[in-house]
Write a protein that holds these residues in place. Structure first.
Motif, PDB file in Angstrom:
ATOM      1  N   ALA A 308       0.974  -1.297  -0.015  1.00 54.45           N
ATOM      2  CA  ALA A 308      -0.077   0.039   0.132  1.00 54.45           C
ATOM      3  C   ALA A 308       0.902   1.261   0.097  1.00 54.45           C
ATOM      4  CB  ALA A 308      -0.689   0.172   1.201  1.00 54.45           C
ATOM      5  N   ASP A 309       2.257   1.041   0.838  1.00 54.73           N
ATOM      6  CA  ASP A 309       3.006   2.454   0.699  1.00 54.73           C
ATOM      7  C   ASP A 309       3.415   2.770  -0.559  1.00 54.73           C
ATOM      8  OD1 ASP A 309       2.128   2.368   3.453  1.00 54.73           O
ATOM      9  OD2 ASP A 309       4.283   1.887   4.208  1.00 54.73           O
ATOM     10  N   PHE A 310       3.985   1.642  -1.306  1.00 56.35           N
ATOM     11  CA  PHE A 310       4.564   1.571  -2.688  1.00 56.35           C
ATOM     12  C   PHE A 310       3.482   2.096  -3.904  1.00 56.35           C
ATOM     13  CE2 PHE A 310       8.109  -0.880  -1.188  1.00 56.35           C
ATOM     14  CZ  PHE A 310       9.055  -0.631  -2.212  1.00 56.35           C
ATOM     15  N   SER A 311       2.337   1.758  -3.547  1.00 56.39           N
ATOM     16  CA  SER A 311       1.263   2.028  -4.361  1.00 56.39           C
ATOM     17  C   SER A 311       0.908   3.451  -4.370  1.00 56.39           C
ATOM     18  CB  SER A 311      -0.004   1.208  -4.158  1.00 56.39           C
ATOM     19  OG  SER A 311       0.252  -0.376  -4.307  1.00 56.39           O
ATOM     20  N   GLU A 312       0.610   4.028  -2.935  1.00 52.87           N
ATOM     21  CA  GLU A 312       0.520   5.267  -2.757  1.00 52.87           C
ATOM     22  C   GLU A 312       1.621   6.476  -3.380  1.00 52.87           C
ATOM     23  OE1 GLU A 312      -1.427   8.466  -2.821  1.00 52.87           O
ATOM     24  OE2 GLU A 312      -2.355   6.514  -2.547  1.00 52.87           O
ATOM     25  N   PHE A 313       2.894   5.818  -3.205  1.00 54.71           N
ATOM     26  CA  PHE A 313       3.927   6.541  -3.450  1.00 54.71           C
ATOM     27  C   PHE A 313       3.897   6.663  -5.106  1.00 54.71           C
ATOM     28  CE2 PHE A 313       8.315   6.875  -5.269  1.00 54.71           C
ATOM     29  CZ  PHE A 313       8.933   7.739  -4.281  1.00 54.71           C
ATOM     30  N   VAL A 314       3.825   5.588  -5.862  1.00 56.51           N
ATOM     31  CA  VAL A 314       3.714   5.902  -7.303  1.00 56.51           C
ATOM     32  C   VAL A 314       2.380   6.604  -7.627  1.00 56.51           C
ATOM     33  CG1 VAL A 314       3.475   4.362  -9.357  1.00 56.51           C
ATOM     34  CG2 VAL A 314       4.764   3.580  -7.298  1.00 56.51           C
ATOM     35  N   ARG A 315       1.355   6.259  -7.035  1.00 55.24           N
ATOM     36  CA  ARG A 315       0.144   7.087  -7.340  1.00 55.24           C
ATOM     37  C   ARG A 315       0.643   8.659  -7.418  1.00 55.24           C
ATOM     38  NH1 ARG A 315      -2.835   3.851  -3.601  1.00 55.24           N
ATOM     39  NH2 ARG A 315      -3.702   1.938  -4.640  1.00 55.24           N
ATOM     40  N   ALA A 316       1.082   9.152  -6.242  1.00 54.20           N
ATOM     41  CA  ALA A 316       1.353  10.697  -6.117  1.00 54.20           C
ATOM     42  C   ALA A 316       2.354  10.971  -7.220  1.00 54.20           C
ATOM     43  CB  ALA A 316       2.050  10.848  -4.850  1.00 54.20           C
ATOM     44  N   LYS A 317       3.383  10.060  -7.488  1.00 51.45           N
ATOM     45  CA  LYS A 317       4.419  10.661  -8.731  1.00 51.45           C
ATOM     46  C   LYS A 317       3.461  10.563 -10.054  1.00 51.45           C
ATOM     47  CE  LYS A 317       8.279  10.657  -6.506  1.00 51.45           C
ATOM     48  NZ  LYS A 317       8.774  11.679  -6.310  1.00 51.45           N
ATOM     49  N   MET A 318       2.662   9.853 -10.404  1.00 55.79           N
ATOM     50  CA  MET A 318       1.833   9.666 -11.401  1.00 55.79           C
ATOM     51  C   MET A 318       0.876  11.029 -11.473  1.00 55.79           C
ATOM     52  SD  MET A 318       0.994   5.618 -12.065  1.00 55.79           S
ATOM     53  CE  MET A 318       0.063   5.817 -13.582  1.00 55.79           C
ATOM     54  N   ARG A 319       0.224  11.244 -10.449  1.00 54.61           N
ATOM     55  CA  ARG A 319      -0.649  12.329 -10.224  1.00 54.61           C
ATOM     56  C   ARG A 319      -0.118  13.566 -10.626  1.00 54.61           C
ATOM     57  NH1 ARG A 319      -2.237  11.225  -5.533  1.00 54.61           N
ATOM     58  NH2 ARG A 319      -3.893   9.571  -6.158  1.00 54.61           N
ATOM     59  N   ALA A 320       0.862  13.731 -10.170  1.00 54.81           N
ATOM     60  CA  ALA A 320       1.719  15.076 -10.383  1.00 54.81           C
ATOM     61  C   ALA A 320       2.026  15.289 -11.876  1.00 54.81           C
ATOM     62  CB  ALA A 320       3.143  15.056  -9.424  1.00 54.81           C
ATOM     63  N   ARG A 321       1.913  14.302 -12.781  1.00 57.53           N
ATOM     64  CA  ARG A 321       2.444  14.594 -14.281  1.00 57.53           C
ATOM     65  C   ARG A 321       0.970  14.764 -14.902  1.00 57.53           C
ATOM     66  NH1 ARG A 321       5.706   9.520 -15.659  1.00 57.53           N
ATOM     67  NH2 ARG A 321       5.406  10.300 -17.686  1.00 57.53           N
ATOM     68  N   ILE A 322      -0.012  14.625 -14.397  1.00 60.49           N
ATOM     69  CA  ILE A 322      -1.328  14.535 -15.232  1.00 60.49           C
ATOM     70  C   ILE A 322      -2.258  15.934 -14.881  1.00 60.49           C
ATOM     71  CG2 ILE A 322      -3.597  13.535 -15.959  1.00 60.49           C
ATOM     72  CD1 ILE A 322      -2.288  10.923 -14.690  1.00 60.49           C
ATOM     73  N   ARG A 323      -2.336  16.667 -15.845  1.00 60.92           N
ATOM     74  CA  ARG A 323      -3.063  18.144 -15.663  1.00 60.92           C
ATOM     75  C   ARG A 323      -4.458  18.099 -15.439  1.00 60.92           C
ATOM     76  NH1 ARG A 323      -4.925  21.441 -19.685  1.00 60.92           N
ATOM     77  NH2 ARG A 323      -4.115  20.127 -21.202  1.00 60.92           N
ATOM     78  N   PRO A 325      -7.709  16.645 -13.822  1.00 58.59           N
ATOM     79  CA  PRO A 325      -7.951  15.434 -12.743  1.00 58.59           C
ATOM     80  C   PRO A 325      -8.732  14.458 -13.176  1.00 58.59           C
ATOM     81  CG  PRO A 325      -8.251  17.744 -12.111  1.00 58.59           C
ATOM     82  CD  PRO A 325      -7.854  17.598 -13.450  1.00 58.59           C
ATOM     83  N   GLU A 326      -9.781  14.684 -14.231  1.00 57.90           N
ATOM     84  CA  GLU A 326     -10.709  13.599 -14.518  1.00 57.90           C
ATOM     85  C   GLU A 326     -10.028  12.511 -15.348  1.00 57.90           C
ATOM     86  OE1 GLU A 326     -10.699  16.696 -17.688  1.00 57.90           O
ATOM     87  OE2 GLU A 326     -10.457  16.762 -15.577  1.00 57.90           O
ATOM     88  N   VAL A 327      -8.844  12.776 -15.995  1.00 58.31           N
ATOM     89  CA  VAL A 327      -8.098  11.772 -16.607  1.00 58.31           C
ATOM     90  C   VAL A 327      -7.162  11.014 -15.633  1.00 58.31           C
ATOM     91  CG1 VAL A 327      -6.190  11.692 -18.238  1.00 58.31           C
ATOM     92  CG2 VAL A 327      -8.116  13.210 -18.631  1.00 58.31           C
ATOM     93  N   ALA A 328      -6.717  11.624 -14.664  1.00 56.14           N
ATOM     94  CA  ALA A 328      -5.899  11.083 -13.586  1.00 56.14           C
ATOM     95  C   ALA A 328      -6.803  10.157 -12.864  1.00 56.14           C
ATOM     96  CB  ALA A 328      -5.421  12.285 -12.747  1.00 56.14           C
ATOM     97  N   ALA A 329      -8.163  10.380 -12.652  1.00 52.56           N
ATOM     98  CA  ALA A 329      -9.048   9.389 -11.843  1.00 52.56           C
ATOM     99  C   ALA A 329      -8.821   8.246 -12.679  1.00 52.56           C
ATOM    100  CB  ALA A 329     -10.160   9.961 -11.636  1.00 52.56           C
ATOM    101  N   LYS A 330      -9.129   8.067 -14.094  1.00 54.60           N
ATOM    102  CA  LYS A 330      -9.004   6.937 -14.621  1.00 54.60           C
ATOM    103  C   LYS A 330      -7.848   6.150 -15.105  1.00 54.60           C
ATOM    104  CE  LYS A 330     -13.191   8.241 -17.232  1.00 54.60           C
ATOM    105  NZ  LYS A 330     -14.009   8.327 -18.320  1.00 54.60           N
ATOM    106  N   LEU A 331      -6.579   7.081 -15.170  1.00 49.08           N
ATOM    107  CA  LEU A 331      -5.446   6.473 -15.726  1.00 49.08           C
ATOM    108  C   LEU A 331      -4.660   5.892 -14.460  1.00 49.08           C
ATOM    109  CD1 LEU A 331      -3.462   9.151 -17.954  1.00 49.08           C
ATOM    110  CD2 LEU A 331      -4.118   6.847 -18.346  1.00 49.08           C
ATOM    111  N   ILE A 332      -5.110   6.603 -13.204  1.00 58.44           N
ATOM    112  CA  ILE A 332      -4.207   5.848 -12.020  1.00 58.44           C
ATOM    113  C   ILE A 332      -4.874   4.756 -11.251  1.00 58.44           C
ATOM    114  CG2 ILE A 332      -3.509   6.650  -9.686  1.00 58.44           C
ATOM    115  CD1 ILE A 332      -3.034   9.259 -10.636  1.00 58.44           C
TER     116      ILE A 332
END
Length: 548
Positions: A308-323, A325-332
């Motif tokens: 869960a820690d690894f997963s949230e770390f990666v999600r945060a890194k991915m979220r920071a690159r997606i402009r 929010p509605e796309v981020a919700a589907k891509l992550i």
């Protein structure tokens, strides 16, 4: 040519059996098939590889789609049998693309004179064991029958692509391509409306590459993917000199790690202070390689809290690159944990969805119903296209062999046996199929969880030694015992069921194929452990195998 290569040309020892064409027939002329030719020829055996493609290269012949690239660093994704060839070849970047990898394979084949032992444009359709003659009779798509004492499958783990999955596909009037069967001639996508079904590792590489070129891109996604942003520097002469100087150390190192790389798991996640853990994760993330997945903490695959820690770390890194929010919700991803599915490396994949002409179509919400003359039809309507790209994956590990009519003792079909229960002895043989050896088969690390060149070469070496053991002792055949097969399966299942990987639907577990037995296809005890067990089996005189 060096003495090392001259020795590989030896053909003096060739104990022929009357009426049999070859000592060994090999299916496939990719990385493992070519190395298998090299080893068998060096042992003085007659060998022929039957290759379905129009050229050698295996994965790097078939997978020439836009953006195709290896995800293992070049300095470990290579052959280890010749320092001379290692010194001659100069990689241009850390993670080379398809074209450079294909040129490397051609360089090796030409320098070692392997091509005369390969028959191209020849697909194996059937292989039946002749119990009376103790040989395999192999039928090709031209109707020719060849015979050999031993048959070795080097057909590949991901070489049976899934196609024809959608009703009406043949009616589509535009161009249609599968990533695993991309044409050799260039495909011009500029100014076209393009759709791609699938966003696994291949799909992601295509998407990030063609997004700036096309007029419109629609990505049909069923399952979002955790991704790692690749760090792929170009190499200088100084860089090449540095890893060439490490040749001996690297050759030894890759066989002593979990996944066959030069990096490995470190310590225990929960025994490491939180601040230090975070620093390690940041360091691994900046490395931009699969080290973040299989070079950090083993608990990422074993413990739900660490995962869960690894997963949230990666999600945060991915979220920071997606402009958006509605796309981020589907891509992550949120419904499964990081690393329990294949983790792709990518470059600008996430940013592609910020382009106005790129649309993400969630087919988990609106499933694809059919392919029409004009495009893809989902539950919410039709998507008109000029080009449709299928990145729909493979029947992994088993598919390359079950698509061939392989029959062992008493006419038992391998496809029937695996339909009931996918099992092997160390991923090297199957009980009931004497003198049939397999590379990249189920229940070995090479089925998925390994730097391929590490595990493929290790299996080739073991198989070569086993064949010579049979021949030098005047035996006719070698076959895994039912007891060995059962004990290996039990060992495999014990390890697999302790991981989080079996809890996630993916091609790792055969979940992408309707009706396929759900079983982790790859050995997860580690490439280093697997090598040790194989070495022990050989040193003990192959106690898990019978000889006639």
């Amino acid at each position: 040519m060096t003495q090392e290569h001259e020795q590989s040309q030896t053909t003096g020892r060739n104990p022929k059996i009357s009426g049999i064409d070859y000592d060994v027939l090999v299916i496939g002329a990719g990385l493992s098939g070519l190395y298998q030719i090299y080893k068998l020829r060096g042992a003085g055996l007659s060998v022929l590889a039957l290759e379905a493609g129009a050229d050698i290269g295996g994965t790097w012949f078939w997978n020439r789609y836009p953006g195709a690239r290896v995800d293992s660093p070049c300095y470990v994704y290579q052959y280890w049998f010749s320092r001379e060839l290692h010194e001659e070849w100069a990689w241009s970047e850390r993670f080379p693309g398809q074209g450079e990898l294909e040129r490397y394979i051609h360089f090796i084949a030409d320098r070692c004179a392997l091509r005369p032992h390969v028959r191209l444009n020849t697909r194996v359709t059937a292989a039946h064991y002749d119990e009376r003659k103790a040989c395999w009779r192999v039928v090709t798509d031209s109707g020719e029958t060849l015979s050999a004492r031993f048959l070795i499958s080097c057909a590949g783990m991901l070489s049976a692509p899934l196609d024809g999955l959608f009703p009406g596909q043949s009616r589509f009037r535009g161009e249609i391509f599968h990533t695993a069967r991309w044409p050799r001639d260039p495909v011009d996508l500029s100014g076209k409306r393009v759709g791609i079904i699938g966003n696994g590792a291949s799909g992601i590489q295509v998407i990030q590459t063609i997004a700036p070129q096309v007029a419109q891109l629609k990505v049909f996604q069923r399952t979002p993917q955790y991704t790692i942003r690749i760090n792929n520097p170009r190499y200088t002469d100084a860089d090449r000199a540095a890893w060439r100087a490490r040749y001996d150390a690297l050759r030894e190192r890759v066989h002593r790690t979990f996944a066959g790389f030069d990096f490995d798991f470190r310590g225990n996640y929960f025994d490491t202070p939180e601040e230090e853990r975070r620093a390690v994760l940041e360091e691994l993330w900046e490395d931009g390689s699969l080290a973040f997945w299989v070079g950090g903490y083993p608990e990422v695959l074993l413990d739900t809290r660490a995962n869960a820690d690894f997963s949230e770390f990666v999600r945060a890194k991915m979220r920071a690159r997606i402009r958006k929010p509605e796309v981020a919700a589907k891509l992550i991803p949120t419904r499964y944990g990081f690393g329990t599915r294949r983790v792709p490396l990518e470059s600008h994949y996430l940013e592609a969805f910020d382009m106005d002409h790129v649309e993400l179509v969630d087919v988990a919400e609106a499933p694809i119903q059919s392919i029409s003359e004009r495009g893809v039809v989902t539950r919410t309507g039709e998507h008109p296209l000029d080009v449709l790209i299928l990145a729909t994956g493979f029947d992994a590990s088993t598919g390359a062999l079950t698509r061939i009519d392989i029959r062992g003792r008493e006419g038992v079909r391998l496809a029937d046996k695996w339909r009931q229960d996918i099992r092997t002895a160390m991923g090297l043989q199957v009980h009931g199929f004497p003198n049939l050896f397999m590379i990249g088969a189920p229940l070995a690390p090479s089925a998925a969880f390994c730097n391929m060149t590490t595990c493929l070469q290790q299996q080739v070496d073991w198989i070569t030694d086993a064949i010579m053991y049979v021949m030098e002792r005047g035996r006719r055949s070698m076959e895994a015992t039912a007891e060995k097969e059962a004990s290996w399966l039990a060992h495999h299942e014990e390890l697999a069921n302790a991981t989080l990987v079996v809890k996630t639907d993916s091609w790792y577990t055969g979940a992408n194929i309707a009706g396929k037995q759900r079983r982790l296809l790859t050995y997860v005890g580690g490439a280093h452990t697997y090598r040790q067990l194989c070495d022990e089996e050989r040193a003990g005189g192959y106690p898990g195998f019978t000889f006639t």
